[in-house]
Design an enzyme around this catalytic site. Structure first.
Site, PDB file in Angstrom:
ATOM      1  N   LYS A   1       0.878  -1.179   0.000  1.00  0.00           N
ATOM      2  CA  LYS A   1       0.000   0.000   0.000  1.00  0.00           C
ATOM      3  C   LYS A   1       0.915   1.229   0.000  1.00  0.00           C
ATOM      4  CE  LYS A   1      -4.333   1.297   2.221  1.00  0.00           C
ATOM      5  NZ  LYS A   1      -5.118   1.595   1.036  1.00  0.00           N
TER       6      LYS A   1
HETATM    7  N1  PMP Z   1      -7.434  -2.204  -3.022  1.00  0.00           N
HETATM    8  C1  PMP Z   1      -6.922  -0.968  -2.877  1.00  0.00           C
HETATM    9  C2  PMP Z   1      -6.140  -0.377  -3.992  1.00  0.00           C
HETATM   10  C3  PMP Z   1      -7.132  -0.252  -1.689  1.00  0.00           C
HETATM   11  O1  PMP Z   1      -6.631   0.978  -1.531  1.00  0.00           O
HETATM   12  C4  PMP Z   1      -7.904  -0.843  -0.656  1.00  0.00           C
HETATM   13  C5  PMP Z   1      -8.179  -0.083   0.602  1.00  0.00           C
HETATM   14  N2  PMP Z   1      -7.205  -0.303   1.572  1.00  0.00           N
HETATM   15  C6  PMP Z   1      -8.398  -2.136  -0.850  1.00  0.00           C
HETATM   16  C7  PMP Z   1      -8.144  -2.787  -2.051  1.00  0.00           C
HETATM   17  C8  PMP Z   1      -9.153  -2.859   0.222  1.00  0.00           C
HETATM   18  O2  PMP Z   1      -8.284  -3.274   1.246  1.00  0.00           O
HETATM   19  P1  PMP Z   1      -8.777  -3.399   2.747  1.00  0.00           P
HETATM   20  O3  PMP Z   1      -9.939  -4.291   2.732  1.00  0.00           O
HETATM   21  O4  PMP Z   1      -7.613  -3.971   3.485  1.00  0.00           O
HETATM   22  O5  PMP Z   1      -9.120  -2.030   3.206  1.00  0.00           O
END
Ligand code: PMP
Length: 305
Positions: free
Chosen positions: A157
């Protein structure tokens, strides 16, 4: 954002108004920053906040840091303890969103990862809905492609990669859509701008595999487990073609901010009968119970503040 609340910055808890970085900081200039987005849900029955799966969020944050050659003196437990301390600093009585960040903290010119100091920060903000239309969203296939693992790994991320997400999101919104589905360089479905994607096809739940340029979402992981364990549905992780999405019985997207978004149209084609489907509907209800610490079996995912 309420600036009178607190943040963790440069090793201590300070008012958010004082948590400022210099414009010459590396992470600000080059996007050499990794982050997570977590939620803490207010339980009206228990009159308490519960953080949803912080260990998993911090594990992924530290994985992202590893990709970016970052080290901080905290592990998952220390970061969770710090989160609880930060939430205690303010008297929250509502659902909140937490934004922990690890960044290249040195100042100066020179794009690289090595020989730079890393630091950790976190703030909290009140948070309700991310997508105003989360029960019958209209999606489009973005003309942008998802960042590839050999460009900027979507598995991490990484802030710099969110320029990709911002292009995707704004063009979709300006064209009148709620959110977009992004294809990877091979033309397979990856995810949304900040959400993972699922479809129901032939009664099975299908989602792109972790090797299809996705962020390995904590909500995605939770939904896979809930679908298998509580709804008894088969879940398949595999590549998805664009045309399969049009033929799906149901489509939904998942994320910490977005939670579970039901998509009922994709590029003007109705999904199923054009209404939220039964599996999406059941998962949304179940997920809501789980995050608010109302489901006894999943209390292990709720860390009490
Ligand atoms: N994909 C992306 C590109 C994101 O930014 C997010 C948000 N964090 C997600 C998927 C979903 O991840 P999570 O369920 O861990 O929030």
């Amino acid at each position: 954002m309420d600036m009178s609340k607190h943040a963790f910055f440069e090793g201590k808890i300070v008012p958010l108004s004082e948590a400022k970085i210099n414009i010459a900081v590396h992470g600000f200039m080059y996007g050499t920053t990794v982050f997570s987005g977590m939620r803490s849900y207010w339980s009206e029955e228990k009159k308490r906040l519960f953080v949803f799966r912080p260990y998993e969020h911090f594990h992924r944050l530290l994985d992202s840091a590893k990709i970016m050659s970052m080290t901080i003196p905290y592990d998952e437990q220390a970061l969770t303890d710090l989160t609880l301390e930060l939430l205690h600093a303010d008297d929250w009585h509502e659902d909140v969103y937490l934004r922990p960040t690890i960044y290249k903290a040195d100042m100066g010119i020179g794009v690289r990862l090595h020989n730079l100091r890393d630091d950790f920060s976190m703030f909290v903000t009140a948070f309700d809905k991310y997508l105003s239309n989360d029960s019958n969203a209209h999606l489009t296939f973005s003309s942008w492609r998802r960042v590839d693992d050999n460009v900027i790994p979507a598995r991490g991320k990484i802030s710099g990669a969110y320029a990709n997400s911002a292009l995707i999101k704004t063009d979709a919104n300006r064209a009148g859509f709620d959110e977009a589905i992004v294809l990877d360089q091979d033309g397979h479905v990856s995810e949304g701008s900040a959400m993972n994607i699922f479809m129901v096809r032939g009664g099975k739940l299908v989602t792109p595999s972790p090797t299809d340029n996705i962020l390995e979402g904590i909500t995605r992981r939770s939904v896979i487990e809930l679908a298998r364990e509580e709804l008894g549905i088969e879940v398949v992780e595999r590549s998805i073609d664009r045309s399969e999405v049009f033929l799906a019985e149901e489509v939904f997207m998942t994320g910490t901010a977005a939670q579970i978004v039901a998509a009922t149209k994709v590029d003007h084609r109705p999904i199923g009968d054009g209404k939220m489907g039964p599996i999406t509907s059941k998962l949304r209800a179940l997920f809501d119970e789980v995050v608010h610490a109302r489901h006894p079996k999943y209390l292990k995912w709720n860390v009490e503040v």
